[in-house]
Design a protein around this motif. Structure first.
Motif: not given
Length: 161
Positions: A115-127
């Motif tokens: 199981v791969v879990r996204l644990r924190s969001p990607f920075d919306r300022q960078k992307f």
């Protein structure tokens, strides 16, 4: 071919284990076992054996037990990409595709439930774009490093003398 984990009981079993590897945005959990046996197969068997109340007994048909399409030593992948970390559906879909591609491209994955879990969001300022090529590449690189660390054998400890 890598199967997909779909039942909540299988996700719970894997996520109950500590993560095998972590990165800035992802956590990877592994359980070296097969899918949990289906609980409803036993219920169907009881129903088939029950007597009917319509008078004369009718022949009981053999129940074909539903078996998940598993290989005894198969590799099963589950993904947890919550809305709180990826607000847009486009971003969640992009991340899931990158996870599947990373597993398909990696050779030598041990059998079991992953199981791969996204644990924190990607920075919306960078992307700023929900499905930009930069986000796709960043996720791909991070997942490759995550899998490399997880599949690397643990370092041998030296014996105390």
């Amino acid at each position: 071919m890598i199967g997909r984990i779909q039942r909540p009981v299988d996700f719970e079993r894997v996520l109950a284990r500590p993560s095998r590897s972590r990165s800035a945005h992802f956590a990877l959990h592994h359980l070296s076992a097969d899918l949990a046996p289906s609980a409803w197969a036993a219920a169907k068997l009881r129903t088939a054996q029950a007597e009917l109340s319509t008078g004369e007994s009718q022949p009981v048909h053999n129940v074909v037990e539903h078996q998940p399409p598993s290989v005894p030593n198969g590799c099963w992948l589950g993904m947890v990409v919550p809305k709180r970390h990826a607000r847009r559906a486009v971003t969640r879909t992009l991340l899931k595709r990158q996870i599947r591609a990373a597993f398909a491209a990696t050779a030598g994955i041990p059998p079991g439930l992953w199981v791969v879990r996204l644990r924190s969001p990607f920075d919306r300022q960078k992307f700023p774009s929900a499905a930009s090529d930069a986000l796709r590449q960043a996720a791909r690189d991070e997942l490759a490093q995550l899998l490399d660390r997880a599949l690397k054998p643990p370092p041998k400890r030296e014996a105390a003398t």
